[in-house]
Scaffold this active site. Structure first.
Site, short mmCIF file in Angstrom:
data_model
loop_
_atom_site.label_atom_id
_atom_site.label_comp_id
_atom_site.label_asym_id
_atom_site.label_seq_id
_atom_site.Cartn_x
_atom_site.Cartn_y
_atom_site.Cartn_z
N ASN A 40 38.68 37.34 38.52
CA ASN A 40 39.36 36.88 39.31
C ASN A 40 40.66 35.69 38.93
OD1 ASN A 40 37.70 38.08 41.10
ND2 ASN A 40 36.49 36.34 41.64
N ARG A 43 43.85 51.68 48.53
CA ARG A 43 43.07 52.11 47.34
C ARG A 43 42.23 53.14 47.40
NH1 ARG A 43 44.73 47.28 44.68
NH2 ARG A 43 44.85 45.38 46.19
N ARG A 89 48.52 46.28 45.10
CA ARG A 89 48.70 45.39 44.04
C ARG A 89 47.60 45.84 42.58
NH1 ARG A 89 47.89 40.10 45.36
NH2 ARG A 89 50.08 39.91 45.71
N HIS A 133 48.48 48.49 55.19
CA HIS A 133 47.06 48.10 54.74
C HIS A 133 46.01 48.46 55.93
CE1 HIS A 133 44.11 45.01 53.94
NE2 HIS A 133 44.38 45.41 52.85
N TYR A 192 31.34 46.96 48.52
CA TYR A 192 32.08 45.98 49.40
C TYR A 192 31.35 46.34 50.70
CZ TYR A 192 35.99 45.17 46.38
OH TYR A 192 36.80 44.85 45.23
N ARG A 237 34.98 34.71 53.37
CA ARG A 237 34.50 34.56 51.96
C ARG A 237 35.25 33.83 51.01
NH1 ARG A 237 36.13 38.05 48.03
NH2 ARG A 237 37.61 39.50 49.48
N HIS A 253 33.47 41.86 52.87
CA HIS A 253 34.95 42.52 53.06
C HIS A 253 35.03 42.80 54.26
CE1 HIS A 253 38.18 45.32 52.03
NE2 HIS A 253 38.68 44.43 51.26
#
Length: 685
Positions: free
Chosen positions: A43, A375, A405, A435, A468, A564, A592
């Site tokens: 992270n 993704r 990303r 997204h 997730y 979160r 998530h």
């Protein structure tokens, strides 16, 4: 001066401190604690590559800019580096003082060079000669060999030399870069460890045998270091408009590993003159130097738990349940036609989502499939099914977000494969990331085209779907499917948006909807009606939403926010936000899902969404928020994502008005509650 909005970067570091607390938590299995320690490093890598890099760019181009938190870029960078130094120091202290000794008590050893036995030393030297020596390329620094261009986050060594080489050169310094293909942790054969599990660091091996790279020279010192670079993709505006976006991004990816330096890591044993030499090479300041007590890359320790067959030191494995609504031998479209179906991952299997596209690809009556990919993974069954559908002659439209990303290269590869198969591939919308998580299947039934949709809070990624927590809704609701189709039309084509009947999307109506819903709860509270807002998300930093929540709190609206990660809102501040509570749940699974709840005078409006409450999600991305209308499904979402979260006394933290977090504790006579454990047990296969 008191500012009503907290620094987002410091909030993100606070999140990583909560992750680090998992590594310190004795209730967590030991190898999972090691994994959490590595997650912090991973992270922080992204934090420096993206967020600190952005701060440094803004410090250079907009030095007088004032952020919402009231700080300039320079002030923010100073505060961030100070806090990051503390966090990383605590991380290594936890590794050295607690985790490594506890691992040794479990017969898991990381052997230092001075602890190698003769037998281990012989095996390690053979390993060096066989696996390392042929692929290492030392670069002596002199007029003919300038300082090399080092890859982002690569493991490197400065070697101090003395003597004269075969050419009569007297260079006193060299650089050795460890290729990325080499493992950073090497497992020793059990017979060399008396039956224990033994590991050595690649850095230790190289330190011991680096002299073999410089025959006849005297090694005065060998010091490992690691440079983190700006990894933002800054695609030239002209390239994006003049060229194919895929080509422009593919070209830019080649330079990502060589952006400007943002952080230098060395060990605490690195001499001052070496550290200063490296800082000068990379144009970094003193506070951008991180001296650590141990390996400079803890991310690579992430592989250790998977190299050990010690299930007693890991989380108990679980199998997601296959939803009862779906019969494995029946077409999923037929099940969806009977009514909306809600999936909660990873408690429930992701396979129905895969089967949704696979069935559509095989069904001769399906005429079109449309899907977004943000993704999806290198070996994606979903993308493979889309490829087969296109090859079968179906109208397949795929919106591939090339600017996702660190997944850009993977998405570029899938875009190419899908294009070759005959699919219509669109690279999102220029200047807007797509997204949204949505898929649409159109099937001819009795001479009429019928639409089926899937909308989710998470990516179409089979790997992350196992760790997730996310919701996904299957629906044949004609209003929602019409809205989804319209959104695809404006993404892939041109034209104005049709007024949506049920779906809310960014950058159009999602932010106004959130603002209106908050205002409505404010008005209800002022009128003496029940007023409540509960929202669950990954990040909350959008100033207008924060201001609206402050006003709602002051009107008496009870507000619970389950955030979160980053949260720039100050809860529980007198006169500002007494009625707002902010929680964060950090556990085995990564929370998530995005869920919004508005009381609406007892009607209970509930949405699942792809959007966090951030400016980028509202104004610079294509996002969706989907209403959950079935009373049964609505109550499931409320209970499983909101109610259980607010009752959690195992993995929950509560935030104060200064951005600090404390663990939520069970009452003296209360049984400890865990959102994740409750659902893992409820949905166990």
């Amino acid at each position: 001066m008191f500012h009503q909005i907290l620094c987002r970067e410091l909030s993100l570091l606070a999140f990583n401190r909560r992750v680090l607390a998992q590594a310190a938590d004795e209730r967590v299995p030991l190898l999972e604690r090691l994994r959490f320690l590595c997650i912090v490093s991973s992270n922080l890598d992204e934090f420096f590559e993206v967020r600190v890099a952005r701060l440094k760019r803004e410090q250079k181009s907009l030095p007088t800019l004032i952020y919402d938190s009231g700080s300039t870029p320079a002030e923010t960078i100073a505060a961030v580096n100070e806090e990051a130094h503390k966090l990383i120091q605590e991380q290594y202290q936890l590794l050295n003082d607690i985790l490594l000794p506890e691992l040794e008590r479990e017969n898991i050893f990381f052997y230092r060079r001075n602890k190698w036995t003769n037998e281990q030393r012989a095996w390690i030297e053979q390993y060096f000669n066989r696996e390392l020596l042929p692929v290492l390329t030392p670069i002596g620094l002199d007029a003919a060999h300038p300082f090399p261009r080092l890859l982002n986050k690569s493991l490197n060594f400065v070697v101090e030399l003395e003597g004269e080489d075969a050419f009569g050169r007297t260079a006193n310094m060299a650089i050795v870069q460890a290729p990325r293909l080499l493992p950073r942790v090497v497992k020793l054969p059990e017979n060399l460890c008396n039956g224990a599990d033994g590991f050595v660091f690649l850095s230790s091996i190289l330190h011991e045998y680096v002299y073999k790279l410089f025959r006849g020279m005297t090694i005065k010192g060998c010091h490992q270091f690691r440079l983190t670079r700006d990894s933002s993709l800054l695609v030239d505006e002209d390239d994006m408009t003049r060229n194919n976006l895929r080509i422009a991004i593919k070209s830019e990816l080649r330079d990502r590993d060589f952006g400007n330096g943002v952080r230098l890591e060395v060990t605490d044993k690195c001499p001052e003159h070496i550290a200063q030499f490296l800082l000068k090479q990379f144009h970094l300041q003193e506070n951008e130097l991180y001296q650590v007590k141990g390996p400079v890359n803890l991310v690579r320790l992430m592989s250790v738990p998977d190299m050990l067959s010690r299930n007693d030191l890991k989380f108990k494995p679980y199998l997601p349940s296959y939803p009862a609504q779906f019969k494995k031998n029946r077409q999923i479209l037929n099940e969806i036609a009977q009514g909306d179906i809600l999936l909660h991952h990873p408690y429930q299997s992701f396979e129905p989502v895969v089967k949704f596209i696979q069935d559509a690809a095989r069904d001769p009556d399906v005429v079109a499939i449309k899907m977004t990919i943000y993704r999806t993974g290198e070996n994606s069954a979903l993308a493979a099914a889309l490829e087969k559908a296109a090859l079968a002659g179906k109208q397949v439209t795929v919106v591939v977000e090339l600017m996702a990303r660190f997944d850009e290269a993977n998405n570029i590869n899938w875009a190419g494969k899908l294009e070759e198969a005959g699919a219509h591939v669109v690279y999102g919308v220029l200047h807007y990331k797509v997204h949204a998580k949505m898929a649409l299947v159109i099937r001819r039934e009795n001479g009429v085209l019928k639409k089926y949709a899937h909308l989710g809070t998470g990516n179409y990624h089979q790997g992350t779907s196992r760790i997730y927590t996310d919701f996904g809704l299957f629906t044949a609701d004609p209003d929602i499917t019409r809205d989804v189709n319209d959104l695809f039309m404006i993404i892939t084509g041109m034209g104005k948006q049709n007024p949506h009947k049920k779906l809310y999307s960014s950058p159009f109506l999602l932010h106004p909807m959130i603002m209106q819903r908050i205002e409505r709860e404010t008005e209800h509270a002022q009128a003496g009606k029940p007023a409540r807002i509960i929202a669950k998300m990954n990040a909350l930093i959008e100033p207008k939403v924060i201001d609206a929540l402050y006003r709602a709190s002051q009107a008496g609206v009870q507000i619970d926010l389950i955030v979160r990660g980053m949260c720039a809102l100050r809860p529980q501040v007198a006169g500002l936000s007494e009625n707002i509570r902010v929680y964060s749940i950090i556990g085995r699974l990564l929370e998530h899902s995005r869920v919004y709840y508005f009381e609406n005078d007892g009607k209970q409006d509930v949405f699942i969404s792809s959007a966090d409450w951030m400016g980028r999600n509202f104004f610079n991305r294509v996002e969706t928020a989907t209403p959950i209308e079935s009373p049964k499904l609505k109550q499931r979402v409320i209970e499983e994502s909101l109610t259980l979260a607010l009752q959690d006394t195992f993995n929950a933290w509560q935030m104060d008005g200064d951005g600090n977090y404390t663990r939520v504790q069970a009452g003296e006579n209360e049984e400890m509650q865990s959102l994740q454990n409750t659902l893992l047990n409820r949905y166990a296969a």
